[in-house]
Scaffold this active site. Structure first.
Site, PDB file in Angstrom:
ATOM      1  N   ASP A 160       0.994  -1.190   0.025  1.00 29.92           N
ATOM      2  CA  ASP A 160      -0.076   0.147   0.177  1.00 29.92           C
ATOM      3  C   ASP A 160       0.813   1.233   0.028  1.00 29.92           C
ATOM      4  OD1 ASP A 160      -2.418   1.326  -0.308  1.00 29.92           O
ATOM      5  OD2 ASP A 160      -2.837   1.189   2.143  1.00 29.92           O
ATOM      6  N   HIS A 210      -4.312  14.015   0.976  1.00 34.98           N
ATOM      7  CA  HIS A 210      -4.347  13.160   2.344  1.00 34.98           C
ATOM      8  C   HIS A 210      -3.221  13.119   3.217  1.00 34.98           C
ATOM      9  CE1 HIS A 210      -5.585   9.776   4.864  1.00 34.98           C
ATOM     10  NE2 HIS A 210      -4.432   9.213   4.667  1.00 34.98           N
ATOM     11  N   GLU A 252     -10.540   4.113   3.987  1.00 35.66           N
ATOM     12  CA  GLU A 252      -9.621   4.894   3.111  1.00 35.66           C
ATOM     13  C   GLU A 252     -10.113   4.508   1.846  1.00 35.66           C
ATOM     14  OE1 GLU A 252      -5.530   4.252   4.309  1.00 35.66           O
ATOM     15  OE2 GLU A 252      -5.714   5.764   6.037  1.00 35.66           O
ATOM     16  N   GLU A 289      -9.214   4.193  -1.957  1.00 34.51           N
ATOM     17  CA  GLU A 289      -8.054   4.079  -2.745  1.00 34.51           C
ATOM     18  C   GLU A 289      -8.382   3.426  -4.081  1.00 34.51           C
ATOM     19  OE1 GLU A 289      -4.734   2.403  -0.745  1.00 34.51           O
ATOM     20  OE2 GLU A 289      -5.198   3.196   1.159  1.00 34.51           O
ATOM     21  N   ASP A 339      -9.370   0.594   2.432  1.00 34.84           N
ATOM     22  CA  ASP A 339      -8.201   0.326   3.324  1.00 34.84           C
ATOM     23  C   ASP A 339      -8.636   0.519   4.519  1.00 34.84           C
ATOM     24  OD1 ASP A 339      -5.899  -0.232   4.316  1.00 34.84           O
ATOM     25  OD2 ASP A 339      -4.905   1.568   4.111  1.00 34.84           O
ATOM     26  N   ARG A 353      -8.075   3.631  13.744  1.00 32.39           N
ATOM     27  CA  ARG A 353      -7.113   5.077  13.654  1.00 32.39           C
ATOM     28  C   ARG A 353      -6.602   5.038  15.291  1.00 32.39           C
ATOM     29  NH1 ARG A 353      -5.888   6.137   8.908  1.00 32.39           N
ATOM     30  NH2 ARG A 353      -7.718   6.795   7.535  1.00 32.39           N
ATOM     31  N   GLN A 358      -3.976   2.240  15.579  1.00 27.55           N
ATOM     32  CA  GLN A 358      -3.001   2.674  14.587  1.00 27.55           C
ATOM     33  C   GLN A 358      -1.945   3.629  15.486  1.00 27.55           C
ATOM     34  OE1 GLN A 358      -4.072   4.087  10.894  1.00 27.55           O
ATOM     35  NE2 GLN A 358      -1.802   4.742  10.231  1.00 27.55           N
ATOM     36  N   LYS A 366      -4.843  -2.348  10.342  1.00 21.87           N
ATOM     37  CA  LYS A 366      -5.471  -2.169   9.092  1.00 21.87           C
ATOM     38  C   LYS A 366      -5.318  -3.914   8.714  1.00 21.87           C
ATOM     39  CE  LYS A 366      -3.369   2.092   7.393  1.00 21.87           C
ATOM     40  NZ  LYS A 366      -4.298   2.744   6.431  1.00 21.87           N
ATOM     41  N   THR A 389      -9.222  -5.784   3.860  1.00 23.17           N
ATOM     42  CA  THR A 389      -8.976  -4.564   3.021  1.00 23.17           C
ATOM     43  C   THR A 389     -10.217  -5.181   1.871  1.00 23.17           C
ATOM     44  OG1 THR A 389      -6.699  -4.236   3.422  1.00 23.17           O
ATOM     45  CG2 THR A 389      -7.760  -3.430   1.413  1.00 23.17           C
ATOM     46  N   GLU A 432     -10.025  12.794   8.138  1.00 28.02           N
ATOM     47  CA  GLU A 432     -10.039  14.056   7.502  1.00 28.02           C
ATOM     48  C   GLU A 432     -11.423  14.924   7.489  1.00 28.02           C
ATOM     49  OE1 GLU A 432      -8.199  11.957   4.342  1.00 28.02           O
ATOM     50  OE2 GLU A 432      -7.649  13.802   3.774  1.00 28.02           O
TER      51      GLU A 432
END
Lengths: 426, 426
Positions: free
Chosen positions: A134, A141, A208, A210, A242, A246, A249, A262, A266, A373
């Site tokens: 990835d 971003h 996410e 992607e 993805d 948070r 992480q 993660k 996915t 975001e």
């Protein structure tokens, strides 16, 4: 360009597309290759078995076995010139004035066995994935998230504009669109500044948005792929979610990067849009004013594929909202650059490897590819129907859509990349 | 315990071991399973074909096909009770007073086809690797390296004692012992404090002394493996050299972890030492005084396998020195803890997945598993014959050896994990 098969206007699977996937049906549970066309699929195992490829004389018929495989790996490994040939032939088979009417148009028997309603098939992972990498090529971003943590002056790390930052992801848990995933549990810090973790279901579960790429053929270990040849190593494209916890992480990622945040799943879309189908939609990506190392310098400037992207969230109560509208033009690095960088160390790619772009985000509100975001780090809730969200709740379904082109009769689309979050298992 | 086959004292492949691998020979180039025994291998494809397993009545003979496969995955997937059965039977076949003389001891025909000199076979990757995960469980290494970069007070990151830090590595470039690797090229900073990279062959090429584990069977996505059941998911152990380009790593690793610094190659030893063979060498690992989350708490305290470890460097000029003597007892986290943590998010493991321990280092000079530690970050050269090294030079060969036990007639060893560094390709 018109078809003898009725293809609704606005279909992602127009004659200009011809994406490949793996299907099964309740009547024939074996996994096998297919293409999507309008509201139908063409079962390629049945089509090949029924002589549908007889007129494709440039394709060695000894290789027809690739359409009896349970994944697209063998087909992908044949290389782009072959994909081009097969895709064009299959498109021609569906043309109103097809040069090969006996292949399908005038062959009701084969239509009956090979042409199936899309709504009646189950889709599966299109390729067996060797390694999944990835990247982090969505510069807005990277800037948006960096700003949240470090302020705008230090938002981008010093290496960001010099190389396509990436990391090795988890291949085993890549799932096809429609597969629900349980909310992960893990260690998280109970409050800002805490130093002792607690163990609980992730509270800051995010998406996410992607783009993914499947590799057609690989390179030998120790032999980098030159950036201007890298395009030939691409089989095709998918949409990707993805999923990211948070809070897990934030506690785990120093110094080796994301892991359990993660690796629980996915999601990718089911239909691989071949590289050739997206070639007409080339454009320029974000400008980069650093002096680039020569191994990353491309001859062509139109090195990014323009894809319209949208994200919906639908709650368990049935409220639904499109939270994001953006474009893949928000990538700083092209796929050839990512491939060249990945292999410059000598690392080998293999057929079926999956590369992710990293989160695609615009700059303004409503164009962000992650909730992190959109909600400014969980501070500002977004509205979905009468409900609000800072991060995902159990029962939420996320749907990513993507397509290239603006002529509704010639869209090159991905369909949907969809997944629902189930409660954490106990 | 003695054998009718002459097994030299000091052999890593004693009757107490019986490790499994994949071989080929010039006479029979097909890859097939074998065990190593003294200075011989037993070709399991030939042995099975010749009726050698006839007396192993507890093993379903419909499954003998696992010994005709080109990797050990199918055998591994049968699970630990079956590995135990097969290993014990094969050991009994080699006993002086074997209960099964007709299987091999009194069967010169089968001896001729199945019992081959170890020196005459080529070894290959023992399993097809799905995902490769590398942990960071060697606490002294984490402390030593952290001290170099941040001083001893902040050497260990806050999460270190709370969870087995790990990251996803690159599976495609895992190679078997004896495979040479080219020095990687990449972006590095030309001097401390520089902010613009240069592109060159890595100048700070290092080793990492690690233990690897192969997974026998996996878990479904979303279903974590409980720590006290995790042992049953282990197929066996190998030695590992996680080659690392420190200068590439330093520039690229923020914020997603190592990528090109490590993905050019990882070397593993050829013979998988089964979990049961190492069971007698259990001991306690390093103490950890934090309050552990319950999913990491093990019932048993002897949770680490004690393995003697050594590293040699041999230069192109033929000078040679054993630079490291240490022990796997320097691991903070056990394999069951690493497996439980890996899957607590719901991540699925699969047969053939490879887990690395992270670098194993002691505290004092001469016990470090990396040159970074041995040379204090490249400041103090070590001596090899009349030559000196801070990092690896082209032509250097690194050999890792490991074994459990002190009785030279009953060693459970790994053989060697060897690799030579070739010049960067241009």
């Amino acid at each position: 360009m018109t078809s003898w098969l009725s293809i609704p206007s606005g279909s992602h699977f127009s004659l200009a597309n011809i994406p490949f996937g793996i299907i099964s049906t309740s009547a024939v549970p074996a996994h096998r290759p297919a293409i999507a066309i309008g509201t139908h699929v063409l079962d390629l195992a049945a089509f090949a078995h029924g002589g549908g490829f007889a007129r494709l004389t440039a394709f060695p018929h000894s290789q027809l076995g690739v359409f009896a495989e349970t994944t697209l790996n063998a087909f992908a490994a044949l290389g782009r010139p072959t994909h081009r040939l097969v895709r064009q032939y299959l498109r021609d088979v569906f043309l109103t004035e097809t040069p090969y009417p006996e292949a399908l148009k005038a062959n009701p028997t084969l239509q009956q066995t090979a042409l199936l309603p899309l709504s009646g098939v189950q889709t599966h992972l299109p390729l067996s994935i060797g390694d999944y990498t990835d990247f982090f090529a969505g510069r807005n971003h990277a800037f948006n998230v960096g700003t949240l943590f470090r302020g705008p002056a230090n938002a981008l790390n010093p290496n960001y504009n010099h190389l396509p930052v990436g990391y090795h992801g988890r291949a085993s848990s890549v799932v096809v669109s429609g597969t629900p995933l349980h909310r992960p549990r893990g260690q998280v810090l109970p409050a800002p500044g805490a130093t002792t973790p607690v163990f609980q279901p992730a509270a800051r579960l995010d998406i996410e948005l992607e783009i993914g790429v499947f590799i057609s053929r690989g390179n030998p270990l120790g032999r980098p792929i030159p950036v201007d040849e890298a395009e030939e190593y691409i089989f095709g494209y998918v949409l990707m979610n993805d999923w990211s916890a948070r809070d897990i992480q934030q506690w785990e990622y120093v110094p080796l990067g994301p892991f359990n945040a993660k690796n629980f799943g996915t999601t990718i879309s089911a239909w691989v849009v071949l590289a050739d189908a997206l070639d007409p939609f080339r454009t320029q990506g974000l400008p980069n004013d650093v002096e680039m190392q020569s191994y990353l310098c491309e001859d062509r400037k139109d090195n990014i594929i323009a894809i319209h992207l949208e994200v919906d969230i639908q709650t368990a109560k049935g409220n639904k909202s499109t939270i994001t509208r953006t474009s893949s033009k928000n990538l700083l690095w092209s796929w050839p650059q990512m491939i060249a960088h990945h292999t410059i160390s000598g690392c080998n790619l293999r057929t079926g490897d999956l590369l992710g772009s990293g989160t695609v985000s615009g700059i303004v509100e409503g164009t962000h590819g992650s909730l992190l975001e959109q909600t400014q780090g969980g501070k500002v809730a977004i509205e979905i129907g009468g409900e609000t969200r800072k991060f995902l709740e159990d029962g939420d379904t996320v749907v990513i859509r993507g397509w290239s082109g603006d002529n509704r009769d010639e869209l090159v689309g991905f369909g949907e990349c969809e997944g629902q979050i189930l409660a954490a298992t106990t």
